[in-house]
Design an enzyme around this catalytic site. Structure first.
Site, short mmCIF file in Angstrom:
data_model
loop_
_atom_site.label_atom_id
_atom_site.label_comp_id
_atom_site.label_asym_id
_atom_site.label_seq_id
_atom_site.Cartn_x
_atom_site.Cartn_y
_atom_site.Cartn_z
N ARG A 273 10.81 7.60 12.19
CA ARG A 273 9.72 6.50 11.99
C ARG A 273 8.24 7.10 12.61
NH1 ARG A 273 9.33 0.77 11.33
NH2 ARG A 273 7.94 -0.37 13.03
N ILE B 166 2.90 -1.40 9.47
CA ILE B 166 4.06 -0.97 9.42
C ILE B 166 5.02 -1.95 9.75
CG2 ILE B 166 4.02 0.71 11.37
CD1 ILE B 166 6.19 2.29 10.06
N SER B 167 5.97 -2.40 8.98
CA SER B 167 7.03 -3.51 9.32
C SER B 167 7.63 -3.05 10.68
CB SER B 167 7.88 -3.92 8.15
OG SER B 167 6.97 -4.11 6.95
N GLN B 168 8.34 -4.30 11.34
CA GLN B 168 9.01 -3.85 12.46
C GLN B 168 10.35 -3.52 11.73
OE1 GLN B 168 10.47 -8.02 13.67
NE2 GLN B 168 11.45 -7.40 15.53
#
Ligand code: SAH
Length: 204
Positions: free
Chosen positions: A25, A51-53
């Site tokens: 990530r 950027i999503s959790q």
């Protein structure tokens, strides 16, 4: 991240957990935020997008139930993080993003990782990707007030779509399934917060 944020909160799909262990990530966040790449929250990626959790990405992928044979359409490439996970889980991935700078960065990251089963498009994903349809799976990373009609049309029978549905602070991560005869079922799952889906003007 995988143990404390995902497994401890009930994510149990082994393939999803493995993909999230494999895809680095920290390669998908801006250089200034690398130290926070595995934090339990969304992060800014520029152009007012995020950027999503990690947990929300895992939950979306678990609901999506991607198989190694699936052809997947992703709306909102963003950083390319979820795209890389989909590439790991599926046969072919078609991803569309409306902001050119983000799309180019994502393309570069996936190429650097040697990922070859992803096709990229610059444009408005609410209209789908007609030439490549139908899709077994469709996932949206931006929130829509209703399920875009074009996407229902481009979902294969027995297909699944996961999208944030609603507006502002009232959003639900929603699972849309299509039966063998084409009947569509819509099931809200958990509350969520995503950036809005921006459709080109003139679209419904
Ligand atoms: N999964 C991505 C999420 C990025 S945020 C990640 O984790 O990095 C959602 C993205 O959807 C943004 O990059 C935004 O530009 C894009 N987006 C919004 N509306 C869109 C549309 N109609 N078509 C394509 N992309 C869209």
């Amino acid at each position: 991240m995988v143990k404390s944020q995902l497994e401890n909160r009930g994510i149990s799909d082994r393939r999803v957990l493995k993909a999230m262990l494999e895809v680095p990530r920290h390669l998908f966040v801006p250089a200034s935020l690398v130290g926070e790449a595995y934090a339990d929250r969304p992060l800014p990626i520029g152009e007012e997008q995020t950027i999503s959790q990690p947990y929300i990405v895992a939950l979306s992928l678990e609901h999506l139930d991607v198989s190694p044979e699936s052809r997947v359409f992703e709306v909102g490439t963003g950083s390319g993080y979820q795209t890389a996970l989909l590439a790991y889980l599926a046969k072919d991935v078609y991803t569309i993003e409306r902001i050119e700078g983000l799309l180019e960065l994502a393309k570069g990251r996936l190429h650097a990782l040697g990922i070859q089963n992803v096709r990229f498009c610059l444009g408005d994903g609410s209209k789908g990707w007609e030439d490549a349809a139908p899709f077994d799976r469709i996932v949206l990373s931006a929130c829509s007030k209703e399920v875009p009609k074009a996407l229902i049309g481009q979902l294969a029978p027995l297909g699944r779509m996961v999208l944030p549905l609603g507006q502002g602070r009232s959003q639900w991560l929603t699972l849309v399934t299509k039966g063998a005869t084409g009947k569509v079922y819509v099931k809200p799952t958990v509350p969520c917060v995503f950036v809005p889906l921006i459709a080109d003007e003139g679209d419904s």
